[in-house]
Design a protein around this motif. Structure first.
Motif, PDB file in Angstrom:
ATOM      1  N   GLN A   1      -4.461  13.821   0.555  1.00 51.21           N
ATOM      2  CA  GLN A   1      -5.497  12.993   1.151  1.00 51.21           C
ATOM      3  C   GLN A   1      -6.666  13.815   1.667  1.00 51.21           C
ATOM      4  O   GLN A   1      -7.833  13.435   1.513  1.00 51.21           O
ATOM      5  CB  GLN A   1      -4.922  12.115   2.268  1.00 51.21           C
ATOM      6  CG  GLN A   1      -4.228  12.853   3.381  1.00 51.21           C
ATOM      7  CD  GLN A   1      -2.752  13.000   3.158  1.00 51.21           C
ATOM      8  OE1 GLN A   1      -2.324  13.328   2.055  1.00 51.21           O
ATOM      9  NE2 GLN A   1      -1.951  12.757   4.197  1.00 51.21           N
TER      10      GLN A   1
ATOM     11  N   PRO B   1       0.803  -1.242   0.000  1.00 47.28           N
ATOM     12  CA  PRO B   1       0.000   0.000   0.000  1.00 47.28           C
ATOM     13  C   PRO B   1       0.827   1.280   0.000  1.00 47.28           C
ATOM     14  O   PRO B   1       0.321   2.333  -0.401  1.00 47.28           O
ATOM     15  CB  PRO B   1      -0.817  -0.122   1.301  1.00 47.28           C
ATOM     16  CG  PRO B   1      -0.914  -1.584   1.558  1.00 47.28           C
ATOM     17  CD  PRO B   1       0.398  -2.143   1.088  1.00 47.28           C
TER      18      PRO B   1
ATOM     19  N   TRP C   1      -3.177   2.405   7.298  1.00 47.80           N
ATOM     20  CA  TRP C   1      -3.146   1.278   6.352  1.00 47.80           C
ATOM     21  C   TRP C   1      -2.081   1.493   5.287  1.00 47.80           C
ATOM     22  O   TRP C   1      -1.383   0.556   4.892  1.00 47.80           O
ATOM     23  CB  TRP C   1      -4.516   1.132   5.697  1.00 47.80           C
ATOM     24  CG  TRP C   1      -4.583   0.002   4.711  1.00 47.80           C
ATOM     25  CD1 TRP C   1      -4.692  -1.328   4.983  1.00 47.80           C
ATOM     26  CD2 TRP C   1      -4.544   0.120   3.276  1.00 47.80           C
ATOM     27  NE1 TRP C   1      -4.723  -2.048   3.806  1.00 47.80           N
ATOM     28  CE2 TRP C   1      -4.631  -1.190   2.755  1.00 47.80           C
ATOM     29  CE3 TRP C   1      -4.447   1.197   2.396  1.00 47.80           C
ATOM     30  CZ2 TRP C   1      -4.633  -1.442   1.382  1.00 47.80           C
ATOM     31  CZ3 TRP C   1      -4.436   0.954   1.043  1.00 47.80           C
ATOM     32  CH2 TRP C   1      -4.531  -0.353   0.551  1.00 47.80           C
ATOM     33  N   LYS C   2      -1.923   2.725   4.822  1.00 53.10           N
ATOM     34  CA  LYS C   2      -0.983   3.018   3.740  1.00 53.10           C
ATOM     35  C   LYS C   2       0.471   2.946   4.192  1.00 53.10           C
ATOM     36  O   LYS C   2       1.339   2.443   3.469  1.00 53.10           O
ATOM     37  CB  LYS C   2      -1.278   4.404   3.166  1.00 53.10           C
ATOM     38  CG  LYS C   2      -0.494   4.748   1.901  1.00 53.10           C
ATOM     39  CD  LYS C   2      -0.937   6.089   1.364  1.00 53.10           C
ATOM     40  CE  LYS C   2      -0.312   6.364   0.008  1.00 53.10           C
ATOM     41  NZ  LYS C   2       1.156   6.438   0.038  1.00 53.10           N
TER      42      LYS C   2
ATOM     43  N   ILE D   1     -11.462   4.596  -1.481  1.00 52.85           N
ATOM     44  CA  ILE D   1     -12.247   4.939  -0.295  1.00 52.85           C
ATOM     45  C   ILE D   1     -13.643   5.419  -0.694  1.00 52.85           C
ATOM     46  O   ILE D   1     -14.649   5.035  -0.086  1.00 52.85           O
ATOM     47  CB  ILE D   1     -11.515   6.019   0.526  1.00 52.85           C
ATOM     48  CG1 ILE D   1     -10.223   5.452   1.121  1.00 52.85           C
ATOM     49  CG2 ILE D   1     -12.410   6.554   1.645  1.00 52.85           C
ATOM     50  CD1 ILE D   1      -9.349   6.490   1.796  1.00 52.85           C
TER      51      ILE D   1
ATOM     52  N   SER E   1      -7.376   6.215   9.560  1.00 51.07           N
ATOM     53  CA  SER E   1      -7.366   4.789   9.208  1.00 51.07           C
ATOM     54  C   SER E   1      -6.671   4.559   7.872  1.00 51.07           C
ATOM     55  O   SER E   1      -5.889   3.609   7.720  1.00 51.07           O
ATOM     56  CB  SER E   1      -8.794   4.253   9.157  1.00 51.07           C
ATOM     57  OG  SER E   1      -9.449   4.408  10.402  1.00 51.07           O
ATOM     58  N   ALA E   2      -6.942   5.424   6.903  1.00 48.62           N
ATOM     59  CA  ALA E   2      -6.317   5.282   5.587  1.00 48.62           C
ATOM     60  C   ALA E   2      -4.805   5.483   5.669  1.00 48.62           C
ATOM     61  O   ALA E   2      -4.041   4.747   5.026  1.00 48.62           O
ATOM     62  CB  ALA E   2      -6.936   6.279   4.609  1.00 48.62           C
ATOM     63  N   GLU E   3      -4.363   6.452   6.453  1.00 49.25           N
ATOM     64  CA  GLU E   3      -2.929   6.701   6.574  1.00 49.25           C
ATOM     65  C   GLU E   3      -2.221   5.560   7.300  1.00 49.25           C
ATOM     66  O   GLU E   3      -1.093   5.200   6.940  1.00 49.25           O
ATOM     67  CB  GLU E   3      -2.688   8.028   7.288  1.00 49.25           C
ATOM     68  CG  GLU E   3      -3.118   9.237   6.477  1.00 49.25           C
ATOM     69  CD  GLU E   3      -2.470  10.522   6.957  1.00 49.25           C
ATOM     70  OE1 GLU E   3      -1.724  10.467   7.947  1.00 49.25           O
ATOM     71  OE2 GLU E   3      -2.722  11.568   6.330  1.00 49.25           O
TER      72      GLU E   3
ATOM     73  N   TRP F   1      -2.167   8.611  -3.342  1.00 53.01           N
ATOM     74  CA  TRP F   1      -3.371   9.044  -2.642  1.00 53.01           C
ATOM     75  C   TRP F   1      -4.540   9.246  -3.598  1.00 53.01           C
ATOM     76  O   TRP F   1      -5.696   9.109  -3.207  1.00 53.01           O
ATOM     77  CB  TRP F   1      -3.098  10.333  -1.868  1.00 53.01           C
ATOM     78  CG  TRP F   1      -2.517  10.078  -0.516  1.00 53.01           C
ATOM     79  CD1 TRP F   1      -1.256  10.331  -0.091  1.00 53.01           C
ATOM     80  CD2 TRP F   1      -3.194   9.490   0.599  1.00 53.01           C
ATOM     81  NE1 TRP F   1      -1.092   9.942   1.210  1.00 53.01           N
ATOM     82  CE2 TRP F   1      -2.264   9.438   1.671  1.00 53.01           C
ATOM     83  CE3 TRP F   1      -4.489   9.013   0.802  1.00 53.01           C
ATOM     84  CZ2 TRP F   1      -2.599   8.915   2.914  1.00 53.01           C
ATOM     85  CZ3 TRP F   1      -4.819   8.494   2.050  1.00 53.01           C
ATOM     86  CH2 TRP F   1      -3.889   8.452   3.079  1.00 53.01           C
TER      87      TRP F   1
ATOM     88  N   LEU G   1      -5.904   5.778  -3.886  1.00 48.06           N
ATOM     89  CA  LEU G   1      -6.443   5.338  -2.597  1.00 48.06           C
ATOM     90  C   LEU G   1      -7.742   6.062  -2.259  1.00 48.06           C
ATOM     91  O   LEU G   1      -8.693   5.435  -1.769  1.00 48.06           O
ATOM     92  CB  LEU G   1      -5.411   5.572  -1.497  1.00 48.06           C
ATOM     93  CG  LEU G   1      -5.798   5.113  -0.090  1.00 48.06           C
ATOM     94  CD1 LEU G   1      -6.191   3.638  -0.090  1.00 48.06           C
ATOM     95  CD2 LEU G   1      -4.664   5.360   0.892  1.00 48.06           C
ATOM     96  N   THR G   2      -7.805   7.362  -2.504  1.00 45.87           N
ATOM     97  CA  THR G   2      -9.045   8.081  -2.220  1.00 45.87           C
ATOM     98  C   THR G   2     -10.172   7.613  -3.137  1.00 45.87           C
ATOM     99  O   THR G   2     -11.336   7.580  -2.719  1.00 45.87           O
ATOM    100  CB  THR G   2      -8.848   9.600  -2.385  1.00 45.87           C
ATOM    101  OG1 THR G   2      -8.264   9.875  -3.669  1.00 45.87           O
ATOM    102  CG2 THR G   2      -7.955  10.141  -1.294  1.00 45.87           C
TER     103      THR G   2
ATOM    104  N   ILE H   1     -11.742   8.262   9.067  1.00 52.40           N
ATOM    105  CA  ILE H   1     -11.436   7.772   7.713  1.00 52.40           C
ATOM    106  C   ILE H   1     -10.011   8.131   7.321  1.00 52.40           C
ATOM    107  O   ILE H   1      -9.247   7.286   6.828  1.00 52.40           O
ATOM    108  CB  ILE H   1     -12.446   8.349   6.702  1.00 52.40           C
ATOM    109  CG1 ILE H   1     -13.847   7.807   6.975  1.00 52.40           C
ATOM    110  CG2 ILE H   1     -12.022   8.025   5.275  1.00 52.40           C
ATOM    111  CD1 ILE H   1     -14.938   8.484   6.172  1.00 52.40           C
TER     112      ILE H   1
END
Length: 299
Positions: A236, A116, A170-171, A128, A166-168, A121, A124-125, A163
């Motif tokens: 992001q 990841p 995971w990445k 999401i 959590s995304a950061e 981004w 990834l966005t 959100i």
């Protein structure tokens, strides 16, 4: 050996420094002269030096603005959430992986977790948005399967920080894990053998050998993270926020973009950026000195 002879002997090592030094000079230090715009009523037609001086008027307006305190609160809270939840995550995962004895499984997990980091981004966005879509998103399908009503996650301020954080996590989880695993390879194996002879359990070995062995790495990364507490990233937030979530999502990067490039208030945007940089400099100096004073006593 004189200084000249030393440089001649190590000339190729210093030659490797040239590209990095040029990058810092051209893209980091030379643009710093532009901060003078923060103290002027900048006009594109007059240029930087011919524009009128207004002193600290931009800063006075900044500190009187309600938007400033909202942006400051959002930036600090988002960074604190990332530190509280995101900073320990790779440490815990690295400690767990370090206990794995099957190398094939360990390498596969490392690779999967590291992938990841290479996803931009923008991609990834997009993922999401698709996952959280009220009509076609997987998450809302699960909510509907349990009898709930679809939720517009990206339009609800209450969900935005969760959100983003959590995304950061995971990445960047895999990247941080590799750093700590590399630090663990420098721990002296004889310390583990001595701990075993003293009857230490695996958990006690982690507590008294592994963690102290990587304490310096933890402190350095924490200092760097503390120094950038007002840096939340632009992509992001910009790609996920909207006017409905400005109240919790608007941070210095997006605020500077809007007032500087969209509204054309370049002087005021420069003042905001200068304030952010000054605060970051103070924070990293304080964090560094604190780490030096307390680092040896942490463990």
């Amino acid at each position: 050996m004189g200084i000249a002879s030393y440089f001649i002997k190590n000339r190729w090592l210093y030659a490797f420094l040239v590209p990095g030094m040029l990058y810092l000079l051209v893209f980091k230090y030379i643009p710093m002269f532009g901060i003078v715009i923060a103290f002027k009523d900048f006009s594109l037609t007059k240029g930087i030096w011919a524009s009128d001086w207004i002193g600290f008027d931009n800063f006075a307006y900044l500190f009187k603005s309600r938007d400033f305190y909202q942006v400051l609160r959002n930036s600090v809270l988002l960074s604190l959430y990332q530190i509280v939840w995101g900073f320990p995550a790779p440490i815990v995962l690295a400690l767990m992986l370090n206990e794995v004895r099957r190398m094939l499984f360990k390498r596969v997990v490392q690779t999967v977790l590291y992938l990841p980091h290479f996803i931009s981004w923008v991609v990834l966005t997009g993922m999401i948005v698709n996952f959280l879509s009220p009509s076609t998103g997987v998450v809302n399908m699960l909510v509907g399967a349990f009898g709930g009503e679809p939720i517009s996650f990206l339009q609800e301020p209450a969900y935005f920080r969760t959100i983003i954080v959590s995304a950061e996590i995971w990445k960047d989880l895999g990247w941080g894990t590799i750093i700590y695993l590399a630090a663990m390879t420098g721990v002296d194996p004889t310390l583990y053998e001595s701990a075993k002879m003293d009857g230490a359990s695996r958990f006690q070995q982690i507590r008294h050998v592994t963690i102290p062995g990587i304490a310096s790495t933890i402190v350095v990364l924490l200092v760097l993270r503390a120094g950038s507490i007002l840096d939340n990233g632009f992509e992001q937030v910009f790609l996920l926020y909207n006017p409905l979530t400005y109240v919790v999502a608007d941070v210095f990067e997006t605020y500077t973009y809007r007032i500087g490039l969209v509204d054309g208030r370049l002087s005021f945007a420069t003042a905001v950026g200068l304030f952010k940089g000054a605060v970051g400099f103070v924070l990293i100096v304080v964090a560094n000195r604190t780490a030096r004073l307390l680092g040896k006593q942490l463990w």
